[in-house]
Enzyme design. Structure first.
Site, PDB file in Angstrom:
ATOM      1  CG  LEU A 131       5.715  -0.782  -9.907  1.00 19.70           C
ATOM      2  CD1 LEU A 131       4.340  -0.951 -10.525  1.00 19.70           C
ATOM      3  CD2 LEU A 131       6.506   0.282 -10.663  1.00 19.70           C
ATOM      4  CE  LYS A 132       5.187   0.633   0.375  1.00 23.73           C
ATOM      5  NZ  LYS A 132       4.499   1.870   0.765  1.00 23.73           N
ATOM      6  CB  VAL A 133      11.184  -0.720  -2.991  1.00 30.56           C
ATOM      7  CG1 VAL A 133      10.775  -1.752  -1.948  1.00 30.56           C
ATOM      8  CG2 VAL A 133      11.519  -1.392  -4.313  1.00 30.56           C
ATOM      9  CB  VAL A 159      -0.951   0.029   1.218  1.00 32.23           C
ATOM     10  CG1 VAL A 159      -1.863  -1.175   1.207  1.00 32.23           C
ATOM     11  CG2 VAL A 159      -0.161   0.097   2.526  1.00 32.23           C
TER      12      VAL A 159
END
Length: 318
Positions: A169-171, A120
């Site tokens: 994509l989160k990191v 998230v």
């Protein structure tokens, strides 16, 4: 759909709260018995082990602080793998390593289950209201099956591709947030040193090409002095370290991220691993003797948008 949730911390407690608030049958587990008791008081049931939870639930969500903890929950003694089979889904909402989630996901799928990496983004205040953004990496059939879960916990849901893609994509987005935090800290300290009114400086940054989500949230708690964004320096260092690993595997010679890693290592050495991440500005306050605070700013961020049903975000091309 009966759902299990492991990890009731700053983010997980709020995401699981959205499920309970919206009528899902929820089973929970956390090492902190007080957090479990709070969820049970709201209508959840407690599980004695990850294996028991997976046996009882269709989908089990993990939201944990480190990939090694997720690995222990999935493949350790009494772990999720002991009860995974056809019709069961493991949904990893932790910020984790792409390679590690693929490794664990392969074990889940080998037993007939489905695996999703599903981090998230958007801040704890939006997780609390079900308005946070969610990335989901999995096959399309699995994505469509779990979409009602995701649109309950979040406002904007993006199918990013296959397992592991959401974690990349989160990191990446956390790297950008960290770069924004450091630059905002520097800009506000320079504004103070140059004799600017900090409320005016905040507004100038907000209405300019230099604004960002981080400025409009974290700069406010920096100026308040609370520095409370419910995120700590050790978690920042973990996230930008994971981003560095992605870059290294891709053969991309980064310049800014290694410097940010050094900045946060220094912050941890000075202030402790569990120091609130916006207090990275204390390095500059100590170096200059300046107090970068101003009256009238909130001590914590509150999402003032009403909770609304989520929806899938479809990528655009240009």
């Amino acid at each position: 759909m009966r759902v299990g949730f492991i990890g009731l911390g700053n983010v997980g407690g709020k995401l699981s709260g959205s499920l309970l608030r919206n009528g899902f049958e929820l089973m929970v587990r956390d090492l902190d018995p007080d957090l479990v008791d709070q969820a049970v008081a709201k209508g959840a049931t407690a599980a004695n082990s990850p294996r028991e939870m997976m046996a009882a639930c269709d989908t089990v969500i993990t939201c944990l602080p480190h990939p090694s903890i997720s690995a222990a929950v999935v493949e350790g003694e009494e772990g999720l793998l002991d009860a995974i089979g056809p019709g069961k889904t493991w949904l990893e909402m932790s910020t984790t390593d792409e390679a590690e989630v693929k490794r664990l996901g392969d074990k889940v799928r080998a037993k007939g289950g489905a695996a999703v990496d599903c981090p998230v983004s958007g801040g704890c205040h939006r997780a609390d209201t079900g308005n946070i953004s969610i990335f989901a990496g999995c096959d399309r059939e699995t994505f469509e099956r779990i979409l009602p879960l995701l649109t309950t916990m979040g406002r904007r849901v993006l199918h990013t591709g296959e397992l592991g893609s959401a974690s990349v994509l989160k990191v990446l987005t956390n790297y950008l947030a960290t770069a924004n935090l450091i630059s905002c800290a520097e800009a506000l300290t320079v504004a103070k040193g140059a004799g600017m009114d900090l409320a005016t400086a905040y507004e100038a940054m907000k209405i300019s090409s230099g604004t960002s989500f981080v400025h409009e949230t974290e700069s406010q708690v920096i100026l308040n002095g609370s520095r409370d964004i419910s995120f700590t320096m050790d978690l920042v260092l973990k996230d930008i370290g994971l981003f560095q690993e992605v870059a290294d595997r891709a053969g991309v010679p980064l310049e800014l991220n290694p410097l940010m890693i050094d900045i946060f290592k220094d912050g941890i050495d000075r202030f402790g691993a569990r120091e609130l991440s916006p207090n990275i500005i204390k390095r500059l306050e100590e170096a200059t003797g300046l107090d970068v605070t101003a009256p009238g700013f909130p001590s914590e961020m509150v999402d003032d948008e009403p909770e609304e049903p989520g929806y899938e975000v479809v990528p655009t091309r240009g």
